[in-house]
Design a protein around this motif. Structure first.
Motif, PDB file in Angstrom:
ATOM      1  N   ASN A 389       4.026  -5.722   9.625  1.00  0.00           N
ATOM      2  CA  ASN A 389       3.098  -6.806   9.321  1.00  0.00           C
ATOM      3  C   ASN A 389       3.695  -8.116   9.831  1.00  0.00           C
ATOM      4  OD1 ASN A 389       1.505  -8.786   8.128  1.00  0.00           O
ATOM      5  ND2 ASN A 389       1.190  -7.581   6.279  1.00  0.00           N
ATOM      6  N   TYR A 392       5.119 -10.564   7.284  1.00  0.00           N
ATOM      7  CA  TYR A 392       6.158 -10.158   6.341  1.00  0.00           C
ATOM      8  C   TYR A 392       7.538 -10.313   6.994  1.00  0.00           C
ATOM      9  CZ  TYR A 392       3.028  -7.725   3.010  1.00  0.00           C
ATOM     10  OH  TYR A 392       2.090  -7.415   2.083  1.00  0.00           O
ATOM     11  N   ASP A 396      10.470  -8.163   3.098  1.00  0.00           N
ATOM     12  CA  ASP A 396       9.165  -7.865   2.482  1.00  0.00           C
ATOM     13  C   ASP A 396       8.616  -6.530   2.959  1.00  0.00           C
ATOM     14  OD1 ASP A 396       8.955 -10.128   0.906  1.00  0.00           O
ATOM     15  OD2 ASP A 396       8.220 -11.330   2.570  1.00  0.00           O
ATOM     16  N   HIS A 400       7.898  -3.568   0.420  1.00  0.00           N
ATOM     17  CA  HIS A 400       6.485  -3.270   0.186  1.00  0.00           C
ATOM     18  C   HIS A 400       6.260  -1.947  -0.566  1.00  0.00           C
ATOM     19  CE1 HIS A 400       2.186  -3.337   2.128  1.00  0.00           C
ATOM     20  NE2 HIS A 400       2.155  -3.114   0.840  1.00  0.00           N
ATOM     21  N   ARG A 404       4.870  -1.503  -4.489  1.00  0.00           N
ATOM     22  CA  ARG A 404       3.621  -0.813  -4.775  1.00  0.00           C
ATOM     23  C   ARG A 404       3.835   0.511  -5.507  1.00  0.00           C
ATOM     24  NH1 ARG A 404       2.112  -4.990  -3.217  1.00  0.00           N
ATOM     25  NH2 ARG A 404       0.478  -5.479  -1.706  1.00  0.00           N
TER      26      ARG A 404
ATOM     27  N   ASP B 188      -0.742   1.259  -0.832  1.00  0.00           N
ATOM     28  CA  ASP B 188      -1.866   0.363  -1.019  1.00  0.00           C
ATOM     29  C   ASP B 188      -3.165   1.150  -0.957  1.00  0.00           C
ATOM     30  OD1 ASP B 188      -1.164  -2.377  -1.379  1.00  0.00           O
ATOM     31  OD2 ASP B 188      -0.220  -2.305   0.586  1.00  0.00           O
ATOM     32  N   SER B 192      -6.863  -2.876  -1.519  1.00  0.00           N
ATOM     33  CA  SER B 192      -5.690  -3.732  -1.472  1.00  0.00           C
ATOM     34  C   SER B 192      -5.242  -3.970  -0.030  1.00  0.00           C
ATOM     35  CB  SER B 192      -4.624  -3.110  -2.357  1.00  0.00           C
ATOM     36  OG  SER B 192      -3.366  -3.279  -1.854  1.00  0.00           O
ATOM     37  N   LEU B 195      -7.653  -6.851   1.076  1.00  0.00           N
ATOM     38  CA  LEU B 195      -7.464  -8.141   0.425  1.00  0.00           C
ATOM     39  C   LEU B 195      -6.038  -8.659   0.523  1.00  0.00           C
ATOM     40  CD1 LEU B 195      -9.670  -7.777  -2.766  1.00  0.00           C
ATOM     41  CD2 LEU B 195     -10.204  -8.886  -0.601  1.00  0.00           C
ATOM     42  N   ARG B 196      -5.062  -7.752   0.430  1.00  0.00           N
ATOM     43  CA  ARG B 196      -3.682  -8.233   0.361  1.00  0.00           C
ATOM     44  C   ARG B 196      -2.934  -8.117   1.670  1.00  0.00           C
ATOM     45  NH1 ARG B 196      -2.192  -6.076  -5.585  1.00  0.00           N
ATOM     46  NH2 ARG B 196      -0.230  -5.510  -4.659  1.00  0.00           N
ATOM     47  N   VAL B 197      -3.410  -7.272   2.574  1.00  0.00           N
ATOM     48  CA  VAL B 197      -2.676  -7.102   3.826  1.00  0.00           C
ATOM     49  C   VAL B 197      -3.451  -7.687   5.006  1.00  0.00           C
ATOM     50  CG1 VAL B 197      -1.680  -5.426   5.412  1.00  0.00           C
ATOM     51  CG2 VAL B 197      -1.496  -5.067   2.955  1.00  0.00           C
ATOM     52  N   PRO B 200      -4.977 -11.844   4.657  1.00  0.00           N
ATOM     53  CA  PRO B 200      -3.976 -12.896   4.863  1.00  0.00           C
ATOM     54  C   PRO B 200      -3.559 -13.032   6.327  1.00  0.00           C
ATOM     55  CG  PRO B 200      -3.382 -11.560   2.979  1.00  0.00           C
ATOM     56  CD  PRO B 200      -4.555 -10.893   3.626  1.00  0.00           C
TER      57      PRO B 200
END
Lengths: 556, 288, 341
Positions: A389, A392, A396, A400, A404, B188, B192, B195-197, B200
């Motif tokens: 990502n 990140y 991070d 991750h 989670r 995830d 998620s 919305l979260r990955v 953003p």
């Protein structure tokens, strides 16, 4: 002494970027005689492509030749005018590129594009332009040449596009052809036929060729002489066999060592100083008690995406606990689909996937993130540039799955686990705060591995984890994966197109073709005695590195 | 070029670099800031009452006492422009934020899910975008009633397809990226992931669109009031001011049109330049 | 090839029927929730008696439930009866056919002017990125999208009519004292030319020039910007490098290789630009008192006169479908990657 066809002396090239000027070539010297094949090898960033573009004077706006000389057929072309260059390019001096489909004009037919080249050099006879184009297509051994004349590039396969590209390049009988990674991105079997075609044309027409490649195997097999480049310099050049038998420069040595040969083992690949990082490991005794279920078992798995053919067609195999299985096939064989099925990112249409005696195909992929098995099966993706990502940091990314799947909050526990994963993946701790674009390809690959091993999985799926990496980095990553398996007893499913790499890492092999299993068995025995014709073809086509094995038709 | 490894620098240095090498962006940012201040401080800054008519002083060209001249009722044009900034900015900002939030969420989910729903939404959005949007907005304001809220709603609706399309396209190119699949392997859920990955990652690029669309929204709102929809007569608003001045242009009273027109232009220019600059900061390759 | 294109056109037209149907229904419903009672509006005056208004409502069919009104309306649309305008007292269809050529003449001329300038400008900028011409084009593009049509139109009037006196009185399609051409196509430029009346042609043309330029200014920027961007992208692509490596002439590379590829996205944008212009027509026609369909619909809208507005939106939708089919077919011819089948 014959005169050199091409002579490059002390060639310097700089690029102006937003961070100032960057020197791409620090004085290159190479020379080439008529009819000779020179290989320029090097890893990404070595400047090998810049060299070829500078010779052709095709550098983009930002690039500039700041010193040195390029002499072609006795003429200095370093500062030749546009008109002179135009007459030269495509006629005496021609070039083919990697990614042939993008290199052809998408809205002109094959015939139009070939005719354009002939017309540009006044080689076109109006009456039989079509015949001329057809003859060229025949020369590149394209199937059904009449029908291909009116085809557009998007209607042809990658291999066929490269043949058309070659037809255009040789249309005006050049004396030198520069081939810049001509087979990169093509399937191994196609790679083989394209290279055979190039060698054949070269022999027939007595044309000289410069082959630019990152693949030592390819260079060793097809070139008379080799120039090794590193960071904008030629560090060593010489006759192919002599150079690879006894490399003098440390970089060449490292490169040669890292390129897998038919006989090399993982331990051979990395240089001794790097191998020392890893303490010698004793192979853990494999627990194969009768009665314990295999770690993973696929039972008649089927998946189709709505097309006429199934992407995965009735595939069954097993991986024992702590075992390693290689899944080999060309693009379109369904190997990536299979790895996503096993990782439970997509649902199979039919069949069962059994993990440690428990069927996991029943939980839909949509809800699999809630399954306790989620952390047991992790995956490392093909392209390290694409698998992190961008927003990140390395920390991070690794944290991750821990956040989670294990509900860890920021704090010492999370810190410890991330550091542990980073250590296991051989990632230096000071890189943890960096973003992906601040990391090299090899470092990104390590972050990807660290992320996958962080939740302490029992099965690790590796989807071509080294395909996008330079050989020297590949060697180190392969050793790292092998160590993870031996020390931690993680089961590995290694998906790759490269039989030779798979052989070194995996106990067992499954060969896939068009979604079907064509051969399975222990890797060593498949490698030495392939049963299926397809496996044999794959094996033959793999350009593994062997300095003794040259296939120059003119010497044959 | 591919053989060159360019070292990435930190975002901060990049911003400084972009601002320094592109002073226009810095100027646009200052202009935008100034505009917001003017809108907020309108009661303090405006020299006259924007609605107080003073017929003896009607149709005066710009002078020291009336910097932008006076209109047919003798109202001070500069004061009216300053007060109008308030209304026009409020309309544009609320319309754009309304469509931004809705569009990002709808587009994000469609782009990620793909399939039939996505194709239908995609086709609908394409049709909507290619339809004369101004006509649509006109009809909406007429149907919902001549009120400022309805200008906001109409402007938001005609902006919506852009955001849906943009979010959809941006999410679509990323949905098969390794790091998105990796997020799922990391536990995830689909929800998620979006919305979260994914979102953003898409938001910065969409922020650029916000800036570009603000200008467009202002033009639309002004156009609507120019033809007599939405904001009604005595209220100071740039579109209405131009409409009222139009009657006097053939007799050479240029300031009635030019002054509010200039205000509109400068505002839109600031937003657009800022958007272009933001795009450079986020992705230098997208510079066009 | 030809049958393939015809089949494609047929399919696109068929596919657009549900969309057109949707437009009809939506505008009908929108118009019915419009505030203001048209019966009151069209009655003799504010003092009109209750009976008179009721009578009007009955005659207009407004006393029936909305679904019934809708079905009746659909039936009428299908038979080509778009109702009668309350303001002009004429059948909407005849008002529309009289006014549509005016709008189309204006829009098409504007589009033509815009393309004539934007494509060369965009290409010139892309061929020399970072030079003066590039900066000028980019500045024009940035400024162009910032000026609303109603402001630029009025300023053009000020400059060319009031200050310089070059342009005629900016009202209508032709000077009120001049005679209109015989009504053949409704396009004044074509009608005058057919009649051979070049003096009249010049008069109509000079009347048209200012509004057309206003609208062209408005869409010049997106077109030039797109041309520049897509030309730049194409010039940087692999196949252009191949063409250079094969020694093709510069002109051939720019025209046959780069420009033809670069025009594909411009073609798509042109479709969108055309429909934007249809919308902008409302503003430009108002500024120049141009007797087109948009100003007709706008007057009707402000007067709560349903029928013309519904007909206008339906007309826009139909034009929009036609434009899209045209663009689609052109694209199919220009780009072999779009399958004709």
């Amino acid at each position: 002494m014959t005169q050199d066809l091409l002579r490059v002396e002390n060639l310097q090239v700089t690029f102006s970027t937003r961070h100032g000027t960057v020197t791409a070539l620090h004085g290159i010297d190479i020379a080439l005689k008529a009819g000779e094949t020179l290989g320029i090898v090097g890893e990404s960033g070595s400047g090998k492509s810049v060299t070829s573009l500078a010779v052709m004077r095709l550098l983009d706006r930002a690039g500039r030749i700041t010193g040195g000389r390029v002499t072609f057929e006795g003429r200095d072309i370093t500062h030749a005018g546009h008109a002179d260059l135009r007459r030269l390019r495509g006629s005496a001096l021609s070039m083919i590129f990697q990614n042939p489909r993008a290199a052809l004009n998408p809205i002109r037919t094959v015939e139009q594009q070939i005719v354009d080249v002939l017309a540009a050099h006044g080689k076109l006879s109006r009456a039989n332009a079509r015949t001329q184009a057809l003859d060229l297509l025949r020369a590149v051994l394209i199937r059904d040449p009449e029908a291909r004349l009116s085809a557009y590039p998007h209607e042809l396969s990658g291999g066929m596009c490269q043949r058309v590209m070659i037809a255009m390049a040789i249309a005006c009988e050049p004396v030198l052809l520069i081939a810049d990674e001509p087979t990169t991105g093509l399937d191994v079997t196609t790679q083989q036929t394209v290279m055979e075609l190039l060698a054949r044309i070269q022999a027939e027409r007595g044309m000289a060729m410069i082959l630019i490649t990152h693949d030592l195997g390819l260079a060793a097999r097809w070139c008379d002489r080799i120039a090794v480049m590193e960071a904008g310099r030629v560090v060593e050049q010489g006759e192919t066999v002599a150079l690879f038998e006894a490399p003098a420069h440390p970089y060449t040595k490292r490169l040669v060592a890292a390129s897998p040969t038919r006989a090399s083992t993982l331990a051979d690949l990395a240089p001794p100083d790097l191998a020392r990082d890893a303490p010698p490991v004793v192979a853990a005794p494999r627990e194969r008690k009768p009665g314990t279920p295999p770690l993973l078992e696929l039972v008649h798995v089927v998946k189709s995406f709505g097309g006429p053919t199934r992407a995965v067609d009735d595939v069954s195999f097993q991986i024992p606990r702590g075992g390693s299985l290689g899944l080999v096939g060309e693009s379109g064989s369904g190997k990536s689909t299979l790895s996503r099925l096993i990782c439970r990112l997509i649902d199979p249409d039919d069949g069962d996937i059994v993990f440690d005696g428990e069927s996991i195909a029943r939980t839909p992929a949509r809800e699999f993130h809630l399954s306790p098995r989620r952390r047991d099966i992790q995956i490392v993706f093909q392209d390290p540039n694409d698998s992190l990502n961008p927003r990140y940091t390395a920390f991070d990314s690794i944290a991750h799955p821990l956040r989670r799947l294990e509900g860890l909050r920021d704090g010492p526990a999370l810190q410890t686990r991330v550091r542990e994963a980073a250590r296991r993946a051989g990632l230096p701790m000071d890189l943890l705060e960096r973003f992906p674009h601040q990391l090299s390809g090899g470092q990104k690959a390590r972050v990807g591995i660290a992320r996958a091993v962080a939740p302490r999985p029992r099965l690790l799926i590796l989807d071509e984890p080294t395909a996008a990496l330079d050989v020297s980095v590949q060697a180190v990553i392969l050793q790292l994966l092998d160590r993870l398996r031996r020390e931690d007893g993680i089961g590995l499913l290694f998906v790759s197109h490269d039989l030779n790499v798979v052989r070194m890492l995996c106990d067992d092999l499954v060969v896939l073709q068009a979604g079907k299993v064509v051969e399975t068995g222990p890797s060593q025995s498949i490698f030495q005695r392939p049963q299926a014709a397809y496996t044999r073809m794959l094996l033959d086509a793999v350009p593994y590195f062997d300095p003794q094995r040259t296939e120059l038709l003119k010497t044959a | 070029m591919s053989d060159l490894v360019l070292n990435g620098s930190s975002t901060g240095r990049h911003i400084v670099y972009v601002l320094r090498s592109n002073p226009v962006t810095a100027l646009a940012a200052t202009g935008t800031l100034l505009l917001v201040l003017i809108a907020i401080l309108a009661p303090v800054l405006a020299p006259y009452d924007p609605v107080a008519s003073n017929v003896p002083q009607a149709l005066q060209p710009p002078s020291w006492s009336h910097l932008a001249g006076t209109d047919q009722l003798g109202r001070d044009i500069l004061s009216r422009i300053i007060w109008a900034a308030r209304l026009d900015l409020v309309i544009a900002v609320s319309a754009v934020s309304l469509s931004f939030v809705t569009g990002a969420v709808i587009g994000g989910f469609c782009g990620y899910r793909g399939g039939r729903l996505d194709r239908w939404v995609g086709r609908f959005v394409d049709v909507l975008m290619a339809f004369p949007l101004f006509v649509l907005a006109m009809a909406m304001v007429a149907a919902l009633g001549n009120r400022v809220e309805n200008i906001v709603i109409a402007t938001a609706v005609i902006n919506l397809p852009f955001y849906i399309r943009f979010a959809r396209a941006e999410v679509n190119v990323r949905r098969n990226a390794g790091w998105v699949e990796a997020a799922r392997a990391c536990g995830d859920s689909h929800l998620s992931v979006v919305l979260r990955v994914l979102l953003p990652n898409v938001l910065p690029a969409m922020a650029v669109q916000i800036s570009l669309n603000l200008g467009w929204a202002i033009l639309n709102a002004a156009g609507l009031s120019f033809i007599g929809l939405g904001v009604t007569a005595p209220t100071p608003e740039w579109g209405i001011m131009v409409a009222e001045g139009a009657r006097f242009i053939t007799t050479g009273k240029w300031w009635l049109v030019a002054m509010p027109g200039l205000a509109l232009m400068l505002t839109v220019l600031c937003f657009n330049l800022l958007g272009d600059g933001l795009r450079d900061i986020l992705d230098p390759r997208m510079r066009t | 090839m030809l049958t393939g294109i015809l089949r494609r056109v047929g399919r696109r037209l068929l596919a657009s029927i549900p969309a057109l149907f949707g437009v009809v229904v939506v505008t009908f419903v929108l118009m019915r929730v419009l505030p203001g009672d048209p019966a009151v509006f069209f009655s003799s005056g504010p003092s009109a008696g209750k009976e008179e208004i009721e009578e009007l409502r009955r005659s207009m069919g407004l006393d029936r439930p909305i679904p019934v009104q809708l079905v009746r309306y659909l039936g009428e649309v299908a038979t080509g009866n778009l109702g009668r305008s309350m303001t002009t007292g004429q059948p909407v269809i005849s008002d529309m056919t009289r006014r549509l050529p005016a709008s189309l003449e204006l829009t098409c001329t504007a589009l033509f002017i815009a393309l004539m300038f934007s494509i060369p400008l965009g290409v010139a900028a892309a061929l020399r990125p970072g030079t003066a011409i590039d900066h000028v084009v980019r500045m024009l593009c940035t400024l162009g999208v910032c000026v609303p049509t109603f402001v630029s139109g009025l300023l053009l009037i000020y400059a060319f009519y009031y200050l310089l006196g070059w342009a005629p009185d900016p009202t209508g399609r032709i000077d009120i004292f001049a005679s209109a051409p015989p009504d053949i196509t409704g396009f004044f430029l074509i009608d005058f030319a057919l009649k051979g009346d070049w003096e009249g042609w010049m008069a109509a043309f000079s009347q048209l020039l200012l509004p057309a330029c206003t609208m062209a200014l408005f869409v010049l920027a997106p077109l030039a910007r797109m041309t520049r961007a897509s030309m730049l992208a194409v010039l940087g692509s692999d196949f252009i490098r191949t063409a250079h490596a094969m020694g093709l002439s510069r002109l051939r590379i720019i025209v046959a290789y780069a420009l033809r590829n670069a025009l594909l996205p411009v073609l798509t944008i042109t479709g969108i630009v055309f429909s934007t212009m249809l919308g902008a027509n409302v503003l430009v026609e108002k500024v120049f008192s141009w007797p087109g369909v948009a100003s007709y619909a706008l007057d009707a809208l402000l007067a709560s006169d349903y029928a013309p507005v519904q007909a206008f939106v339906l007309l826009m939708a139909m034009i929009f479908v036609m434009v899209n089919v045209t663009i689609d077919v052109l694209y199919g011819i220009a780009d072999p990657r779009v399958s004709v089948a």
